[in-house]
Design an enzyme around this catalytic site. Structure first.
Site, PDB file in Angstrom:
ATOM      1  N   LYS A  53       0.811  -1.211   0.000  1.00  0.00           N
ATOM      2  CA  LYS A  53       0.000   0.000   0.000  1.00  0.00           C
ATOM      3  C   LYS A  53       0.849   1.268   0.000  1.00  0.00           C
ATOM      4  O   LYS A  53       0.490   2.255  -0.632  1.00  0.00           O
ATOM      5  CB  LYS A  53      -0.969   0.005   1.173  1.00  0.00           C
ATOM      6  CG  LYS A  53      -0.334   0.313   2.504  1.00  0.00           C
ATOM      7  CD  LYS A  53      -1.365   0.287   3.605  1.00  0.00           C
ATOM      8  CE  LYS A  53      -0.695   0.249   4.963  1.00  0.00           C
ATOM      9  NZ  LYS A  53      -0.203   1.534   5.420  1.00  0.00           N
ATOM     10  N   THR A  54       1.975   1.215   0.691  1.00  0.00           N
ATOM     11  CA  THR A  54       2.821   2.411   0.706  1.00  0.00           C
ATOM     12  C   THR A  54       3.352   2.686  -0.694  1.00  0.00           C
ATOM     13  O   THR A  54       3.433   3.831  -1.133  1.00  0.00           O
ATOM     14  CB  THR A  54       3.988   2.254   1.697  1.00  0.00           C
ATOM     15  OG1 THR A  54       3.462   1.770   2.926  1.00  0.00           O
ATOM     16  CG2 THR A  54       4.673   3.576   1.940  1.00  0.00           C
ATOM     17  N   ASP A  76      -3.556   7.810   4.370  1.00  0.00           N
ATOM     18  CA  ASP A  76      -3.023   6.476   4.657  1.00  0.00           C
ATOM     19  C   ASP A  76      -3.697   5.918   5.916  1.00  0.00           C
ATOM     20  O   ASP A  76      -4.170   6.679   6.750  1.00  0.00           O
ATOM     21  CB  ASP A  76      -1.509   6.600   4.884  1.00  0.00           C
ATOM     22  CG  ASP A  76      -0.824   5.254   4.922  1.00  0.00           C
ATOM     23  OD1 ASP A  76      -1.412   4.271   4.441  1.00  0.00           O
ATOM     24  OD2 ASP A  76       0.304   5.189   5.429  1.00  0.00           O
ATOM     25  N   GLU A  77      -3.729   4.606   6.077  1.00  0.00           N
ATOM     26  CA  GLU A  77      -4.301   3.972   7.281  1.00  0.00           C
ATOM     27  C   GLU A  77      -5.677   4.540   7.591  1.00  0.00           C
ATOM     28  O   GLU A  77      -5.977   4.933   8.721  1.00  0.00           O
ATOM     29  CB  GLU A  77      -3.377   4.194   8.496  1.00  0.00           C
ATOM     30  CG  GLU A  77      -1.971   3.699   8.315  1.00  0.00           C
ATOM     31  CD  GLU A  77      -1.822   2.192   8.519  1.00  0.00           C
ATOM     32  OE1 GLU A  77      -2.842   1.477   8.485  1.00  0.00           O
ATOM     33  OE2 GLU A  77      -0.690   1.747   8.701  1.00  0.00           O
ATOM     34  N   GLN A  98      -7.377  -4.290   9.893  1.00  0.00           N
ATOM     35  CA  GLN A  98      -6.255  -3.863  10.723  1.00  0.00           C
ATOM     36  C   GLN A  98      -6.604  -2.664  11.585  1.00  0.00           C
ATOM     37  O   GLN A  98      -5.731  -1.938  12.053  1.00  0.00           O
ATOM     38  CB  GLN A  98      -5.040  -3.545   9.851  1.00  0.00           C
ATOM     39  CG  GLN A  98      -4.436  -4.785   9.219  1.00  0.00           C
ATOM     40  CD  GLN A  98      -3.136  -4.483   8.518  1.00  0.00           C
ATOM     41  OE1 GLN A  98      -2.132  -4.172   9.141  1.00  0.00           O
ATOM     42  NE2 GLN A  98      -3.154  -4.565   7.196  1.00  0.00           N
ATOM     43  N   ARG A 134       2.289 -10.215  10.375  1.00  0.00           N
ATOM     44  CA  ARG A 134       3.644  -9.621  10.435  1.00  0.00           C
ATOM     45  C   ARG A 134       4.685 -10.625   9.965  1.00  0.00           C
ATOM     46  O   ARG A 134       5.798 -10.281   9.623  1.00  0.00           O
ATOM     47  CB  ARG A 134       4.021  -9.184  11.865  1.00  0.00           C
ATOM     48  CG  ARG A 134       3.170  -8.121  12.514  1.00  0.00           C
ATOM     49  CD  ARG A 134       2.979  -6.929  11.657  1.00  0.00           C
ATOM     50  NE  ARG A 134       1.710  -7.027  10.951  1.00  0.00           N
ATOM     51  CZ  ARG A 134       1.398  -6.297   9.897  1.00  0.00           C
ATOM     52  NH1 ARG A 134       2.251  -5.436   9.416  1.00  0.00           N
ATOM     53  NH2 ARG A 134       0.239  -6.434   9.288  1.00  0.00           N
TER      54      ARG A 134
END
Length: 673
Positions: free
Chosen positions: A29-30, A215-216, A246, A605
């Site tokens: 996503k980044t 973002d997020e 998340q 993770r």
DNA sequence: TCCTTTCGTATTTTT
DNA sequence: TACGAAAGGA
């Protein structure tokens, strides 16, 4: 662009309307955000200064800035806004502070400051016992995040208790104003309220921010969402990236529903799902999908990866928390020695910070280097708080919280009695504590001795302020800390001279950072004013990099919350027990879904190996309690996990267990180096 | 003002 | 159990 998959490319190239990118864990996503910024600048011809990207953490903002500058040529990224929500809010307030009734140099109250203020108010206004301070603070924060003004809170109050809290909320805000200060939540709320009342100011900001990326997004709360909506306007040039699975900050006001809300507010919303994962083995993803399927979803999504099936997930039962720590330490050593795995590729995740204690002891015993994230931050240190308070007082002498913190540090014989009188006197005259010192009538209100001490302190501050204007500010600040003999004070209050020296070093470090900001500014662009630099310090925008000693070969120890956004080849999750994960309070408050997401974050993770431990019994508050394995363990797919229970252990797996084998491992290690 | 003792309370914590 | 905050005594 060739490095992107088709979905990612689609997300980057869709610039004509509102876009929601549902980006699963590890789906790049980044990359999408940074490449989209580059695309907007280089292919769409939008000037960088019209683009703003908003994140939640400074770290994410820094990273994003860096990655964009690698993608676009030279100076074309100039003027690009990449900042946290709070930083954006701060910039708006700073530009419009006159309209909002604040003077330049206003302070930003941190958590601790507002807690102290609330405590004070409780005592003063209601002479109430100060037991519910945390509760009140949380309530005020909820109100601010929900854009509820004190007036509205008073109107909405149902019970007597509601009314009392609402009144206190009003008092709290009035006091902040009197101090020329805002708190963290104000940084978002005040711009929103201002934009509501003054459309022409909003228009000005809409003209500046013509393309907005967030973002997020699942972590936004109501006030942040409102700010986004206001800025986006009818142009609808908006890209948000998020993952509802998340969302783990509901307890801080985050509203994952904002993802779904977006579809209602923007009927033309285009949704792009990123489901290819570039991080984990298929098995790990399968487990994650299987687990999270137990939560309801607005948008269905399923992660997959090109990587092989990978190892099974190990679910390890241990006797108690001691054996748990021991086992994990031994496992890590085993990884290191048998599989030549670097320490830095291992991470241990847990629910609560206290869970790291025992583990730390075991790791130390086995001489495994580790790095603890999210422990006592630099800014929680007393010496830094002192120094910050001095700085804040210089920027804004009306900041009573800062005044109270340092007025008697080091000792100036200004005790509680003196301060109580001064405070009353200041209240009568409707001025700040600092301003009160300069009123002539103070002589009648206080003892001569006290007045002299206070005036001497005020003189010190004013003198420093004057020097800041006349000469180099950094020099003047260094002189201040020398003049007050702060090091001597530390020496008196520290366990050892070495400790005092370290703390003094921290203060100098702070001042050096400040100096750099005053001279070059962030990213060497433009020098900041003293006030701007101090604000950045309070928002932790600078000076956190020190902690990022990422290249050292150390095991990472962090909470599940702190692990979001990171990845590790080998992950251990500990304390997979009812009342721990899911946490007892969450069970009681019916927040299992959020706990499940926390578990999901933990699982995703891991790149290649994942092991979880749970205890048969555990000491809790001093007494032994039988533990129940976490319900989440049963929600993992049977065929992808290996249960290893006490009494029926797999001998192959037990190499690293027990002291005898450990000694053998140490011998290996010695020969190794 | 400072040091000791006692008491009460236990998540997570982007800013 | 273990820590921080508040209260009490020198």
């Amino acid at each position: 662009m060739s490095q992107l998959n088709s979905r990612q490319r689609q997300a980057v190239q869709y610039v004509d309307g509102p876009l929601l990118v549902l980006a699963g864990a590890g789906s790049g996503k980044t990359s999408v955000i940074t490449r989209k910024i580059a695309y907007l600048i280089e292919d769409c011809g939008i000037k960088a200064r019209y683009i703003a990207a908003v994140t939640f953490t400074n770290k994410a903002a820094r990273e994003m800035k860096e990655r964009v500058s690698q993608l676009v040529s030279g100076s074309s990224a100039r003027g690009l806004t990449v900042s946290t929500f709070h930083n954006l809010g701060l910039n708006i307030i700073r530009r419009e502070c006159g309209e909002l009734g604040f003077r330049p140099g206003f302070s930003i109250f941190d958590d601790q400051d507002s807690k102290t203020l609330i405590k004070d108010l409780l005592f003063k206004e209601f002479s109430e016992a100060s037991d519910d301070v945390n509760l009140l603070q949380a309530r005020f924060s909820e109100w601010k995040n929900g854009l509820v003004t004190p007036e509205k809170a008073i109107r909405q109050a149902i019970t007597q208790d509601d009314l009392l809290s609402a009144r206190l909320y009003q008092q709290y805000n009035q006091h902040l104003r009197a101090y020329n200060a805002v708190d963290f939540d104000d940084l978002i709320m005040l711009p929103v309220l201002l934009f509501r009342e003054q459309p022409q100011i909003l228009q000005k900001w809409r003209d500046k921010i013509r393309y907005l990326l967030v973002d997020e997004y699942q972590d936004t709360n109501l006030s942040q969402y409102e700010l986004v909506r206001q800025l986006v306007a009818e142009r609808q040039a908006l890209t948000v990236v998020g993952d509802d699975d998340q969302s783990i900050y509901a307890w801080r006001g985050a509203r994952p529903e904002n993802l779904a809300q977006l579809q209602k507010d923007f009927p033309d919303l285009k949704v792009v799902k990123l489901e290819q994962n570039y991080r984990s083995t298929a098995r790990i993803l399968k487990a994650a999908n299987h687990l999270i399927a137990n939560n309801p979803h607005v948008f269905e999504k399923s992660l997959w990866s090109d990587f092989g099936l990978g190892e099974e997930i190990r679910l390890i039962q241990v006797r108690n928390e001691e054996t748990e720590a021991e086992r994990i330490a031994a496992e890590i050593l085993d990884h290191r020695l048998q599989k030549r795995v670097n320490y830095r590729d291992c991470a241990v995740l847990y629910r609560g910070n206290h869970q790291s204690r025992l583990l730390e002891m075991k790791l130390q015993a086995y001489q495994v280097p580790y790095q603890l994230s999210g422990g006592v931050s630099f800014f929680a240190r007393n010496e830094i708080k002192d120094a910050m308070a001095y700085l804040r007082l210089l920027a804004n002498p009306d900041d009573d919280a800062a005044f109270l913190r340092v007025v008697n540090i080091p000792r100036r014989e200004i005790g509680p009695a003196t301060l109580e009188s001064l405070s009353q006197f200041a209240e009568q005259n409707r001025v700040s504590l600092f301003a009160a010192i300069h009123l002539e009538s103070l002589d009648e209100a206080l003892r001569d001795r006290s007045v002299n001490n206070l005036r001497e302190f005020a003189h010190l501050i004013l003198h420093t302020l004057q020097r800041c204007e006349e000469q180099e500010a950094p020099e003047a600040l260094k002189l201040l800390f020398t003049a007050i003999e702060y090091e001597d004070w530390l020496l008196q209050n520290c366990a050892s001279p070495q400790q005092a020296e370290r703390r003094m070093g921290n203060v100098w470090l702070l001042l050096e950072q400040l100096e750099r900001m005053l001279e070059y500014g962030p990213a060497e662009e433009n020098a900041l004013s003293l006030q701007e630099a101090i604000a950045k310090l309070i928002l932790r925008d600078i000076l956190e990099q020190q902690n990022e000693e990422e290249n050292e070969d150390k095991v990472h120890l962090l909470t599940l919350h702190a692990s979001k956004g990171l990845e590790f080849p080998h992950v251990f999750m500990m304390g997979l027990e009812e009342d721990l994960l899911p946490h007892r309070n969450s069970i009681e408050n019916d927040q299992i879904e959020e706990e499940r997401r926390l578990m999901y974050v933990g699982i995703t993770r891991a790149r290649t190996s994942l092991a979880m431990t749970y205890c048969k019994e555990r000491k809790q508050f001093g007494e032994k309690i039988e533990s129940t394995p976490s319900r989440f363990l049963d929600e993992l797919p049977d065929e992808d996990v290996i249960w290893e229970k006490i009494g029926q252990e797999n001998p192959e797996r037990n190499r690293a267990k027990g002291k005898a084998t450990l000694d053998a491992l140490f011998k290996d290690l010695a020969e190794d180096s």
